[in-house]
Every structure is written in C-alpha cells, then in structure tokens.
Design a protein around this motif. Structure first.
Motif, PDB file in Angstrom:
ATOM      1  N   GLU C  41       1.839  84.624 105.610  1.00 45.08           N
ATOM      2  CA  GLU C  41       2.428  85.059 104.345  1.00 45.08           C
ATOM      3  C   GLU C  41       3.794  85.663 104.622  1.00 45.08           C
ATOM      4  OE1 GLU C  41      -0.231  87.900 102.701  1.00 45.08           O
ATOM      5  OE2 GLU C  41      -0.008  89.322 104.334  1.00 45.08           O
ATOM      6  N   PHE C  42       4.571  85.767 103.562  1.00 44.33           N
ATOM      7  CA  PHE C  42       5.917  86.295 103.669  1.00 44.33           C
ATOM      8  C   PHE C  42       5.889  87.676 104.344  1.00 44.33           C
ATOM      9  CE2 PHE C  42       9.585  88.445 101.409  1.00 44.33           C
ATOM     10  CZ  PHE C  42      10.564  87.769 102.111  1.00 44.33           C
ATOM     11  N   ASN C  43       6.739  87.875 105.325  1.00 49.54           N
ATOM     12  CA  ASN C  43       6.828  89.136 106.066  1.00 49.54           C
ATOM     13  C   ASN C  43       5.568  89.513 106.847  1.00 49.54           C
ATOM     14  OD1 ASN C  43       9.476  89.744 105.647  1.00 49.54           O
ATOM     15  ND2 ASN C  43       9.127  90.982 103.799  1.00 49.54           N
ATOM     16  N   ALA C  44       4.786  88.494 107.217  1.00 47.72           N
ATOM     17  CA  ALA C  44       3.544  88.780 107.936  1.00 47.72           C
ATOM     18  C   ALA C  44       3.785  89.324 109.331  1.00 47.72           C
ATOM     19  CB  ALA C  44       2.694  87.509 108.018  1.00 47.72           C
ATOM     20  N   ALA C  45       4.949  89.067 109.892  1.00 48.20           N
ATOM     21  CA  ALA C  45       5.215  89.510 111.262  1.00 48.20           C
ATOM     22  C   ALA C  45       6.172  90.692 111.317  1.00 48.20           C
ATOM     23  CB  ALA C  45       5.771  88.341 112.085  1.00 48.20           C
ATOM     24  N   MET C  46       6.279  91.399 110.191  1.00 52.18           N
ATOM     25  CA  MET C  46       7.232  92.509 110.160  1.00 52.18           C
ATOM     26  C   MET C  46       6.673  93.771 110.801  1.00 52.18           C
ATOM     27  SD  MET C  46      10.155  91.688 108.938  1.00 52.18           S
ATOM     28  CE  MET C  46      10.845  93.265 108.491  1.00 52.18           C
ATOM     29  N   THR C  47       5.451  94.113 110.440  1.00 56.73           N
ATOM     30  CA  THR C  47       4.919  95.384 110.932  1.00 56.73           C
ATOM     31  C   THR C  47       3.682  95.200 111.792  1.00 56.73           C
ATOM     32  OG1 THR C  47       3.725  95.580 108.836  1.00 56.73           O
ATOM     33  CG2 THR C  47       5.803  96.763 109.007  1.00 56.73           C
ATOM     34  N   PRO C 316       6.901  78.033  97.997  1.00 58.75           N
ATOM     35  CA  PRO C 316       6.040  79.139  98.446  1.00 58.75           C
ATOM     36  C   PRO C 316       5.414  78.865  99.809  1.00 58.75           C
ATOM     37  CG  PRO C 316       5.539  78.511  96.188  1.00 58.75           C
ATOM     38  CD  PRO C 316       6.514  77.504  96.692  1.00 58.75           C
ATOM     39  N   ALA C 317       5.056  77.574 100.082  1.00 57.81           N
ATOM     40  CA  ALA C 317       4.426  77.247 101.362  1.00 57.81           C
ATOM     41  C   ALA C 317       5.388  77.517 102.509  1.00 57.81           C
ATOM     42  CB  ALA C 317       3.986  75.789 101.364  1.00 57.81           C
ATOM     43  N   LEU C 318       6.647  77.187 102.296  1.00 59.92           N
ATOM     44  CA  LEU C 318       7.641  77.427 103.347  1.00 59.92           C
ATOM     45  C   LEU C 318       7.936  78.914 103.461  1.00 59.92           C
ATOM     46  CD1 LEU C 318      10.248  74.540 102.895  1.00 59.92           C
ATOM     47  CD2 LEU C 318       8.496  74.773 104.648  1.00 59.92           C
ATOM     48  N   LYS C 319       8.016  79.567 102.303  1.00 56.57           N
ATOM     49  CA  LYS C 319       8.384  80.973 102.306  1.00 56.57           C
ATOM     50  C   LYS C 319       7.316  81.811 103.010  1.00 56.57           C
ATOM     51  CE  LYS C 319       9.967  84.718  99.385  1.00 56.57           C
ATOM     52  NZ  LYS C 319      10.019  85.277  98.040  1.00 56.57           N
ATOM     53  N   ALA C 320       6.069  81.370 102.935  1.00 59.46           N
ATOM     54  CA  ALA C 320       4.990  82.097 103.599  1.00 59.46           C
ATOM     55  C   ALA C 320       5.176  82.124 105.111  1.00 59.46           C
ATOM     56  CB  ALA C 320       3.649  81.466 103.238  1.00 59.46           C
ATOM     57  N   ASN C 321       5.982  81.229 105.605  1.00 65.01           N
ATOM     58  CA  ASN C 321       6.237  81.187 107.044  1.00 65.01           C
ATOM     59  C   ASN C 321       7.582  81.799 107.407  1.00 65.01           C
ATOM     60  OD1 ASN C 321       4.045  80.040 108.555  1.00 65.01           O
ATOM     61  ND2 ASN C 321       4.351  78.198 107.330  1.00 65.01           N
ATOM     62  N   THR C 322       7.982  82.816 106.673  1.00 68.75           N
ATOM     63  CA  THR C 322       9.255  83.463 106.990  1.00 68.75           C
ATOM     64  C   THR C 322       9.080  84.971 107.038  1.00 68.75           C
ATOM     65  OG1 THR C 322       9.865  83.592 104.657  1.00 68.75           O
ATOM     66  CG2 THR C 322      10.627  81.662 105.871  1.00 68.75           C
ATOM     67  N   ASP C 323      10.019  85.609 107.709  1.00 67.80           N
ATOM     68  CA  ASP C 323      10.086  87.072 107.735  1.00 67.80           C
ATOM     69  C   ASP C 323      11.497  87.471 107.353  1.00 67.80           C
ATOM     70  OD1 ASP C 323       7.407  87.943 108.836  1.00 67.80           O
ATOM     71  OD2 ASP C 323       8.007  86.463 110.337  1.00 67.80           O
ATOM     72  N   ASN C 324      11.613  88.646 106.770  1.00 68.46           N
ATOM     73  CA  ASN C 324      12.873  89.031 106.154  1.00 68.46           C
ATOM     74  C   ASN C 324      13.322  90.431 106.605  1.00 68.46           C
ATOM     75  OD1 ASN C 324      14.010  89.564 102.727  1.00 68.46           O
ATOM     76  ND2 ASN C 324      15.094  88.676 104.451  1.00 68.46           N
ATOM     77  N   PRO C 325      13.680  90.562 107.883  1.00 69.09           N
ATOM     78  CA  PRO C 325      14.054  91.895 108.365  1.00 69.09           C
ATOM     79  C   PRO C 325      15.439  92.341 107.896  1.00 69.09           C
ATOM     80  CG  PRO C 325      14.343  90.286 110.102  1.00 69.09           C
ATOM     81  CD  PRO C 325      13.744  89.549 108.945  1.00 69.09           C
ATOM     82  N   THR C 326      15.627  93.648 107.885  1.00 68.87           N
ATOM     83  CA  THR C 326      16.946  94.208 107.601  1.00 68.87           C
ATOM     84  C   THR C 326      17.680  94.382 108.920  1.00 68.87           C
ATOM     85  OG1 THR C 326      15.988  95.427 105.774  1.00 68.87           O
ATOM     86  CG2 THR C 326      18.158  96.117 106.509  1.00 68.87           C
TER      87      THR C 326
END
Lengths: 337, 349, 585
Positions: C41-47, C316-326
């Motif tokens: 999911e979106f931002n799944a690898a952020m925290t 949405p399928a592609l977006k689920a495989n992204t992360d959005n760090p600052t």
C-alpha cells in the motif's frame, strides 16, 4: 585520383582545426563576453561547498588563467605529443593522441571515445542496413504504384516517421515491445559484439528498428521522388523498348539512377550518425558517442565536448569524401582526373 | 488506304489507331484515327511538327504506353499478330526483338551508368538465352557493322565518352542487335550536326536493305524523308492530313500544311536562308482541337474553302497521285493549281 | 489474445495520452501473495520494514539517470552515494539502518562507539574496531582513517567533495593534502596514538562533529593503493562488497568481499550476492523499467519523472507500490535586504504574507511529487525542527490584508516594483516566479521576471551581491538540501552571513543578521545534543522573523518500491530506501 584524395584529406584536416578552434572559442570566449572570469568558469567544476581557494586551485589546474590561444595550443600539442596530468597521487602521462582529460571525471577523453565508438558504429550500421532496405523498397514501390492505396499508406506512415520524434517512438517501442511483450531488450542493455553476438543483436534490435523507422521514412520519400523523376527519363523508355521485363526496368535502370542522389544524402546521414545518434542513444541509454556528447555538453565538460565534436566532424568529412569517391564509381560521368 | 493491300495482310497494318490520354484538363487526343500499312523492305516517313502525334504513334506501336494512364483503340497488325488487344507480356516479347526503336537523343536515351556494350548485351540477352560472353561478341560485331572503329575496345566505353554520331551508331546497333523486322526511328538525326546526319542516314539506308526490315522514320525534317522514305505520311493534330509516295509529296504535294513544311525545309541546294519560312501560328492543342479543319486557323488558303474550313473536318480523300490521300476542303484541281502557280515558284526562287 | 488486446489498448492509450497514463494493467495484484509479504500500500515502507526477510543471494539491479559524481569516498557528495557507499566502505560512524525517525541517529560502524569529546568539543576521539580487513586482507589501521581524511582535503584533486574537515580541523597553514604537502606533520589536526585510535583536533569547538565522522571521507583508504584522482577506478573495499567490474560512466557491479567479517558489523545484513548499477540511463525509460520490474531501484532516489508520475497517480494499483518521503530540501525564495525597499523589514514581510504558496507546490508537481507547504526553513524530519508559522494564511494562499498592512508599515502602501531571478533552464522555477508575480500583484508588488543561466546563477547573477544590488534583484528563487539531517547541516550554509562572498557563488544570498551568526556559533560549539537541537529551531524562527527567506515547499519524492526485493524501507536520513538492508526475494 590520388592527388584528389590527398587534397581532400588536407582540406579535412584544416576543417577539423577550424571546428576545434570554433568549439574552443564558443566555450572560452562567449562566457567572457558576458563578463565571465577564469573563476566563474572554474566554479562549474567544483562542489557546492567549494571555497574561493578551491575555485582558484581548479582554475589554475585547468589552465583557465592562461590566454585562450595558449590553452588551445596546449590542447593541440597534446594531440600530437601527448600530455601530462596531475592525478594528485602522481603524474599520469596521456600518450598521443591525447584529447585531454575530462574536467569533471579527470579521465582521459581519447580512450573513452574509442570505447564508445563501437556502440555508435553498431547502432549506425545496423540501422542503416535496415533503413536502406525498408526505405528504398517502399519508396520504389510507392513510386511505381503512384497514387495507389499502397502509395498513400506508405507516404502517410512515412510522414509519421519523419515527424514523430525518436524519444516518442523509442519510449513507446520500449514500453510495448520490451516491457509489455518482452520481445526486445529493455533500455540500457548494450552488450558488445565481441562479448556475445546474440546479445548484441538482441540489445540493438529495437534501437535499430526505431532509428531505421525514422530514416526509412525520409528515404522512402526521397526514393519515391527520385524514382518518379528517373522513371520519366528517356533511357527508361529505351529500356522498355528493348523489351526488358518491368522489374529489370525498374530496378536496374530506374532505381540504379535514382540511387545516386540518395547516396550523397546517405553519406552525410551516416557520417552524422557515426558522430553519435544522440536521441536514440539517449532514449535507449546506449553508451555511444551521442550519449557521451550530450553528457559532456550538459556538464560543460570541454575536453569531452571537443573530442566528440572532432570525432563527429571527422566522420562527416570522411563520409563526404567516401561519397564523392563512390560517386565516381556509381556514375561513370563523374570520373575524377 | 486499306485498299492498297490486295490479298492477305500487309506486314504492318495500322487501322483506325487512337491513342488518348485522360488528364485533369481533359482528354488529350494525341492520335485520333490513323491508318497506314507498311511492307518489309519499305520505309515510311511520318512527318509533322512536335505535338502532331507522330512520336506517340511510334511509341503506341511499340506498346510503350501504360494502360493505366492511356487509352488505345483500333488495330495494329504486325506480321499477322494484332497488338492493341494483346497482353502486355506478349508485346514485351516482341519489343526489341521483332520491332525495335531508335530514339532521338542517344545521350539521354542511353543509360548513363552502363557501358555501351553492357546495354547492347542486355538488349540481346532479353531475347536470346546466351551467355554474356556470346552476347558481348555479338555486341562488338554489331558495333563494327554500324561503323564504330575499334569496336572491341569501345564496347566498354560509356555513352558520354562517345561523340554524338558514334552514340547514334551505337543506338542503331542496339536496336538492330536482335535483327528486328520493324525498325522505328524517332527523329534519328535531329540531335546531330549536318555532316553526321548524312552519315547516319546512309547507314540506316544500307542497314535497312541489308536486313530487309520495314522502317518507320519519324521526323519533322522533310530532308530526312527525302533521303530514306518510300511513302510519306504527314500528321497534323493527331490525324493524317496527307499520304503519298515520297515523289508525290515532294513534287506534287496538295495540302497547304505540307507546303508549309516544304517551305521551312533547309536544303543544301538552296543557299538562301531567308527562304526558310516557318508556318505561322502554333500547333493546335490536342485537348481542344479547333472546330472544322484542325489546320484552318493557320491556313492562309482557308478563305478559299467558303467557310467550310472552320466548321467541318474534311475527309481524308483521294487526290492527284496514285494512293495519294489528302485531308482538305479545297478541291484537288484548285490545290494542284495553287501548288504549281503560287507556292512552287516561291520555293524555287 | 487477451494479452494482445491489452498491449494494443496500451499502445493506443500511449498514443492518445503522449506516454502518460498508459499500461495500468500490470500484474501488481500478485505482489501481496505469499506469507511473508506485507500488504502493498501507499507509504508501506515509510515507517516499517516492507517484506522483511533474511534470505541471502540474488542480484539487485540499480540505475542512475546521470553519471555517479564519483565513487571515491573522499570526494563523493550526494546523499544517494553516501547511502550506497556503505556497501563498499565503512566510515567511523553511520546512520542507523532502520525505518522512520530512528535512521536519523548515528551509530558506530568502523568505530566502536560514538566520538568522545574533550576540551569542550575541540577534540574528538574514536576507537576503531580491531581486525577489520580490506578486501585484500590487510587490517584497517587508524592511520588509514587519518590518511583518508587528509587526502580529501586536497581540493585540487577532489574539488567536488565536502569541505567540512578543512573548515574544522586544525591543519597546518597552507596544508594541501598528502600529495602536495608530502611529509608535513599533521598531528595538530589528527593524531593516531595507536592503530585503533583516531583523535581529531579542531580549531573551534564543534558539538556536531559526530556527523563529520559519519561522512564517507572517514572511510579508510590504504595509502599504498591510493592513486589520487584515479582511485575511483578501484576503491579498496572495507565493507561487505567489493568492486567486480567498474566501467566509469557506464556501469559497475559489486560482489561479496570475502574479507568482510559479519561479526564486526551488526549494521549490514549483506543479503544479495551482487549489486549491478547502470549509469547514464534515460530517466523516462528508467521509470518504465522500474514499473515493469526489469530494474529494482532508481539509485538517485529523487523520485519518478513527470511522465511516470502521471501513470502512478492515476492508477491505484501502481500507487500502492510507491512511497512518498519528504526530502531534507527546501525550495525557497531569497528576499534581498540589499535591494530597496526590502531594506525595510515590513516590505519583506509583505512578501511573506502576500505569497500564494500553493503556486509553489503546483510548480513542483503537486503534493505528491512536489512537496508540502513550508512555513519554516527546516523540514519536519530534521532533529530540532519546530513547527511554527509566523505568516499564516488560509490554505497557504496568502493574506492580502496583512500584506497590505505590512506595505503601509514600510511606507509603500501602493506597492512597488522589483525583479525576481530564476534559473532559465528550470521550468519549475519559472513557474514559481510567475506564480509569485501573480500573487504579489494582488497587493501592488510588481515583479519583472529575470531568467539567468543556471551554470552561473550563483557565481555571477543571483548569488553575486554587487550584481544583485546593481540590477535590483529583490527576489531570487533558490533551493537547499542539507548534507545530513541536522540543524548545522541544514542551516549553516544558508543563514550564516559570513559565508556570503562579494565575488559571488555562495549558497546564502540574502540572510545578513549578526544575531543569527552569533546564535549559530553558540549552537555549533554546544556538545549537548538536546540543547543544540533547541538552538537550531530558534535560529530558524529568527531568520523567519527577519523575513529574509520566503519558504515555499519542503520537497517530497515519489519512489517506486521494488517489487522483487525484501527488507525495503525508507531511511529518513537519506530520504530514500536504505541500500544496505535490501535483499532479493
């Protein structure tokens, strides 16, 4: 004949000098005209944390404090006699022909050029074969069936080929044939021929097709126009009057004569391509001369720019010479004294 | 003219030949109902200005028009075979073999990139299944026969290395290489200078007797006709306007246009260049031919037709000499009178 | 047949949309099958760690749309390079390999512990772990660290590298590095009392020296193998991987270093057998290859190109495989106090109030790829960040009333005219300038756009004080990224008035406040981390009060999460995936 070639080669060398001097001037004189100094030139080659001392050091190291003609002379001298480079930990000798060291990576330029030439050569030769076959055949058929549905289709497709930029057709091709269908190699997967001919072919197939698509489009148009012209010549009528089969009339008499002007253009195109198929190499991330040139220019890396410009100019000049010589072979009326 | 053939078909018979070209501006009627015959060993001269349809006629006989952009009707019988209705491949096989053509400008009519020999060899090998070496020997032979010195060496020369006369000789060699029975020469000497013209005409004459072929000479130059032709056909606006044997045409021509041609003919025996009077006016448009007689706008005798000239196309009808045909409203006697009393004296003055 | 249709549809869509928004239907739905996989999911690898695994083996493929600045640890100056370099080099310290906030903390790597300050922060001592070996089996000695740091000081050979060490170390006068200043005694700067101890002696107290010890410049270099500018052709590894092939400008690959001892290295998992990196890859093609799975990582880590962004956002399928760090990057506009009427603080404040920052955000690609509206200099993830907004306005669209009041206060009630500089080659900066032109016009401040070539932007134009003054460059678009997530790393180069050079070329072009300089000096020498962080926030606030900088946005990037890899997470320290943790599924 021999004197002619020697004269042409001499002119070519002179031209290369002019090209190099002009490139040099553009690089050094233009910034000065808008108030640049050796230091402002040098700031391009230092990091973002550089102190004035660092800038100064680099301006010295790259020789920016010397008058432009001294810098140019040094560069020319390097080509004939080689040059030395201070690598920090020691002095490195760059044997002739030394086209200088990159301002950015500090690597000698000449080995880079030699390293990248085969890529561009592979790309250009493969594409040229493809586009000649494709362009000449469709152009000829188009001319012979002038006004037919086929003619109109070919001309429309070729208009697309001429007008669609490579970065569109190339990326589209990659998307469909490489990433969706998996038929062709993904971008950036060049394998030298000497390493594995099969992989070499696989990695270049799509770039060839894309590049050839654009060129064959214009060659189809050229061939068509040329064929339409020659097919109305008297000697075509003579050929028919002799009772030749239509195919022989078209190919041996028509196409043969229509090819001559195309040969000239082909020589120029091919020469330019050898200097780097810039967009194609860019799109497919092929480490050829064109990519090298773009990277050099974006980084303001003068020695690289000079080297690749000269190489490109050299190929154009040589291609022209070869075309002129070939002309004499193709057209017996142009035998050189 | 069909009546000249007593029994069986003549060697070449052209009947009501029409060659039309549809264009965006209208139909170009280059040849519009032409009839003539020709026997082996005989020479027919077709005379006319450019645009009269004489070249189109020759190319039509050769089958060099594409069915897609031209319309051909009528009949062409060559040695018992009808050509107009024959398939393209049939005609192609005859072309160069049974009928051959000599073109006007040998420089542009020969391919600049191939040697003379190669072009002759090619012509021979289309119709003869022989090796290149055999064909080459034949080509050298032919070049020798048309009077090219050192043919074995010059065979490898390119057209541009030949002089104009030599080139035309080579062209003739190429046309004759397959020993054709019908030879069509389209303005064979126009591009050549006067002394060379004479040599070429002599050559053609000699060769024709040697090969016993039928010869059609297309020209605007009555001098050429005088040299070679047995019969003469004068064309104007795509039609035949006068037909006769050569003697009649030169001694008793009856059509005002033929008179004009004679008047514009340069002759060795007449040094007075100012006698050369071109026919006033321009050849007619083949899309919109003038109503009535095609020639009437340029004809100074038109008033003598009593208005017929501008309204009615005259028939091709029998005139003074035997098998003499003329297309003119002016009565035969009046024409003969004008020729002998008004025109001839002026020409000979 | 179905496959064919899909391709056809894709091709048509591409033709229609010009390469954006095509080819949605990948096989992304398969990626969350399998027991160990986390939900994509979106931002799944952020925290947290995405797809945790200890499976060894495999090859990770990375690509760089440009050239690597340099592989030499003494000169490289990019965050991604520092992140990646840890595969083949061990600095004294490094950032913790873990997701989220924790990655901003330093942890010992070559050293046994963090630095021990003495003399009030003027001396820093590090003990290095015994028995760590280079790829050739030689043992790493303290002298190698000293040598590595000293060689990085030679700016004639390494002009692009960070210059912190020569700034802080108490080097002999006119010291030019070990090549030029051969045999010069450098014990005033660095001493190595034994083979496992390095002591740094500074000119002034520097509480944040540990961050310098984490620079790749402390990665040991064996003097015998050093070839100066050519060392990058073969860097001698001290990390888990060593160079297998290295074609400068084209590609390189890493293989396992047999002399690396996992026991000495609790930080790195060293899962894959191989890393392969291609350089100078076409940026758009790179994105396509990431999306197709042909490539694992865009090593630069600054996110997707606009073309791919359109595709990802729309699917949405592609977006689920992204992360959005600052990112630790601020896009801002300098307000030059040297250009009237900006010499008056209220005129500067009028700009702060009037500016519509949503225009800034739009110019940089919206909230996902562009960034979040900024009211401070420091981004939220930098330790010491304090949240405040001195010039608030609804939705960041600007407060016209307050702006007009400020204008009246500075004696320009009807507004005034001035110029705004931007880099001609950067369409985003041009869009920012145009957006400011519009929003400032609402209060009567008329801007004239002044594009300048980016190569000389700072040295000759917008960063050249005499030029700025003479040509009335009241505003200049600007940007800054910290070398590391710390107040010093973020602030010192853009708010210290003493870095401004009259000859041009400095990063700070507008902030001239002696008070700020004093606050910086105090914070730098403070060895108490908590107090230091407090001070950075205060400096940030002071600069904003001065209104010398109009912050636009804190940049964000959209990263495509590698489908085939394990242990994927974003390190806040680098604002990209941590390259030392990755494994192949």
């Amino acid at each position: 004949m021999i004197t002619y070639i020697i004269r042409r080669l001499f002119a070519a060398v002179l031209l290369l000098f002019i090209v190099s001097a002009a490139t040099f001037a553009i690089f050094y004189l233009f910034p000065r005209l808008v108030g640049g100094t050796p230091e402002t030139l040098a700031t391009r080659y230092v990091g973002r944390a550089a102190t004035p001392e660092t800038v100064n050091l680099i301006a010295h190291k790259l020789g920016f404090y010397d008058p432009v003609y001294v810098q140019y002379g040094r560069w020319i001298k390097g080509i004939f006699l080689g040059a030395d480079f201070d690598a920090g930990a020691g002095i490195e000798h760059c044997p002739a022909p030394c086209f200088g060291y990159s301002f950015i990576t500090h690597q000698p330029v000449w080995p880079d050029l030699l390293d990248r030439l085969p890529v561009t050569l592979s790309l250009a030769i493969g594409a040229a074969i493809l586009w000649l076959i494709l362009g000449l055949s469709t152009g000829t058929i188009s001319a012979l069936r002038r006004g037919s549905l086929l003619d109109r289709t070919v001309m429309t497709v070729s208009l697309a080929g001429v007008s669609l930029p490579i970065f569109f057709t190339g990326l589209l091709g990659l998307l469909v044939f490489s990433y969706q269908l998996g038929w062709t190699a993904p971008g950036g997967s060049y394998t030298p021929f000497t390493e594995n001919p099969g992989d070499w072919f696989y990695s270049l197939l799509l770039p060839w097709v894309v590049l050839a698509f654009q060129f064959s489009a214009s060659y189809a148009r050229l061939t068509r126009a040329g064929m339409l012209e020659t097919m109305s010549e008297d000697y075509i009528r003579t050929a028919r009057a002799k009772g030749l089969r239509e195919r022989d009339v078209n190919v041996k008499h028509g196409l043969r004569a229509a090819l001559t002007p195309i040969l000239t253009i082909f020589g120029l195109d091919f020469g330019l391509l050898l200097g780097g198929a810039v967009l194609t190499e860019q799109v497919f991330s092929l480490p050829g001369l064109g990519k090298y040139a773009v990277d050099a220019i974006t980084n303001n890396d003068l020695p690289k720019v000079l080297g690749v410009t000269l190489m490109a100019a050299f190929f154009v000049v040589i291609a022209n010479l070869i075309v002129d010589l070939l002309y004499a072979v193709v057209d017996p009326r142009v035998r050189l004294g | 003219m069909t009546d000249v053939s007593p029994k069986g078909r003549p060697f070449l018979e052209v009947k009501d030949l029409k060659i039309h070209f549809p264009t965006d501006d209208g139909v170009v009627r280059s040849v519009d109902g032409l009839n003539f015959t020709l026997e082996r060993g005989k020479t027919l001269g077709i005379v006319g200005e450019s645009g009269s349809g004489k070249s189109v006629t020759s190319l039509g006989i050769m089958g060099l028009y594409n069915k897609s952009n031209s319309k051909m009707s009528g009949e062409i019988w060559l040695d018992g075979q009808e050509l107009v209705s024959s398939g393209a491949e049939t005609v192609r096989k005859l072309r160069g073999n049974d009928m051959a053509m000599i073109f006007q400008d040998p420089l542009s009519a020969m391919h600049p990139y191939y040697s003379i020999g190669k072009q002759i060899v090619e012509a021979y090998r289309v119709h003869h299944n022989v090796s290149k070496q055999v064909a080459r020997k034949h080509a050298v032979d032919m070049l020798g026969r048309v009077g090219i010195p050192q043919p074995d060496r010059r065979v490898d020369d390119y057209p541009h290395q030949f002089s104009g006369g030599m080139r035309q000789r080579a062209m003739i060699a190429m046309a004759l290489v397959n020993d054709p029975e019908l030879l069509i020469a389209d303005e064979p000497t126009t591009a050549l200078d006067v002394t060379v013209q004479a040599q070429i005409l002599d050559l053609m004459h000699d060769l024709q007797s040697e090969f016993n072929s039928a010869l059609i000479v297309i020209t605007h130059d009555l001098g050429v006709v005088a040299e070679l032709a047995d019969d003469v056909l004068v064309m104007y606006g795509g039609r035949c306007i006068e037909y006769a044997d050569a003697t009649t045409i030169f001694d008793k021509p009856e059509h005002p246009y033929t008179w004009g041609l004679l008047g514009s003919m340069p002759r060795m025996d007449r040094p007075n260049i100012d006698r050369l009077v071109p026919i006033p006016g321009l050849p007619p448009s083949l899309i919109n031919l003038p109503t009535g007689c095609s020639f009437h706008p340029r004809c100074q005798y038109e008033p003598r037709t009593g208005g017929l000239g501008s309204t009615t196309m005259p028939e091709l009808s029998r005139a003074g000499g035997s098998k003499h045909l003329v297309r003119c409203h002016i009565p035969t006697e009046e024409r003969q009178r004008i020729w002998s009393e008004e025109v001839k004296p002026k020409l000979e003055a | 047949m179905i496959r064919r249709n899909r391709v056809l549809a894709a091709a048509t869509a591409v033709l229609a949309l010009g390469l954006t928004g095509a080819c949605g239907g990948g096989d992304d739905s398969d990626s969350d099958s399998g027991g160990t996989s986390a939900k994509a999911e979106f931002n799944a690898a952020m925290t947290k760690v995405f797809n945790p695994s200890d499976k060894k083996g495999g090859t990770i493929k990375l690509a760089n749309s440009g050239d690597w600045d340099t592989l030499d640890p003494g000169e490289t100056y990019y965050g991604y390079s520092w992140n990646f370099l840890r595969l083949y080099g061990r600095a004294l310290l490094t950032f913790k390999v873990e997701p989220g906030k924790g990655s901003n903390d330093l942890t010992p790597d070559l050293a046994e512990g963090l630095g021990t300050p003495s003399e009030g922060g003027k001396t820093w001592t590090y003990k290095i772990k015994p028995g760590i070996k280079y790829e050739d089996g030689t043992v790493v000695k303290a002298a190698d660290v000293k040598y590595a740091v000293l060689r990085s000081v030679d700016k004639a050979t390494f002009p692009n590298g960070p210059a912190y060490f020569e700034q802080f170390l108490n080097l002999p006068k006119d010291y030019k590095g070990p090549y030029k200043s051969k045999g010069v005694n450098t014990d005033s700067a660095i001493t190595t009392p034994d083979d496992t101890t390095v002591v740094f002696h500074l000119k002034q107290a520097f509480g944040g020296f540990d961050y310098l010890a984490a620079l790749s410049q402390t990665v040991p270099v064996p003097e015998a193998k050093d070839t100066g500018a050519n060392y990058k052709q073969h860097v001698v590894s001290s990390g888990p991987y060593m160079f297998d092939t290295n074609n400068l400008g084209k590609d390189f690959s890493l293989k396992r270093n047999p002399n690396w001892d996992a026991a000495s290295d609790p930080i790195r998992k060293a899962l894959p057998d191989r890393y392969e990196v291609s350089l100078n890859v076409n940026a758009d093609d790179l994105d396509n290859r990431l999306l197709s799975g042909d490539l694992d990582i865009d090593v630069v880590g600054t996110g997707v190109q606009p073309a791919a962004l359109g595709r990802v956002v729309g699917d949405p399928a592609l977006k689920a495989n992204t992360d959005n760090p600052t990112l630790s990057r601020l896009w801002y506009t300098s307000i030059n106090g040297t250009v009237a009427p900006f010499d008056k603080i209220d005129c500067r404040k009028a700009v702060e109030y009037a500016a519509d920052k949503t225009g800034y955000q739009t110019a940089y690609g919206g909230p996902l790829a562009g960034g979040i509206l900024a009211s401070t200099l420091m981004p939220p993830q930098v330790p010491g960040y304090q949240k405040f907004d001195l010039y608030p306005s609804p939705d960041g669209k600007g407060d016209v009333e307050k702006a007009k009041a400020a204008l009246t206060a500075c004696g320009q009630p009807n507004g005034f005219a001035t110029n705004i500089a931007y880099r001609a080659e950067r369409p985003k900066e041009k869009a920012v300038a145009e957006s400011l032109q519009q929003s400032l016009a609402r209060v009567g401040i008329k801007l004239t756009l002044k594009p300048y070539p980016q190569g000389d932007y700072f040295s000759q134009y917008a960063g050249n004080p005499p030029y700025v003054k003479a040509n009335k460059i009241g505003l200049a678009t600007n940007g800054w990224g910290a070398d590391w997530n710390d107040g010093f790393g973020f602030l010192s180069q853009i708010v210290d008035s003493r870095v401004i050079r009259e000859t041009g070329g400095s990063s700070n072009t507008s902030v001239r406040d002696p008070e700020v300089d004093k606050m910086l000096d105090a914070a730098i020498s403070n060895t108490d981390a908590a107090a230091r962080e407090q001070a950075w926030g205060a400096i940030d606030k002071k600069v904003m009060e001065d209104a010398y900088i109009l912050p636009g946005i804190h940049a964000k990037s959209l990263l495509i999460r590698p489908k085939k890899l394990t242990n994927v997470f974003v390190s806040e320290a680098y604002a990209m995936y941590d390259y030392t943790a990755l494994g192949v599924a």
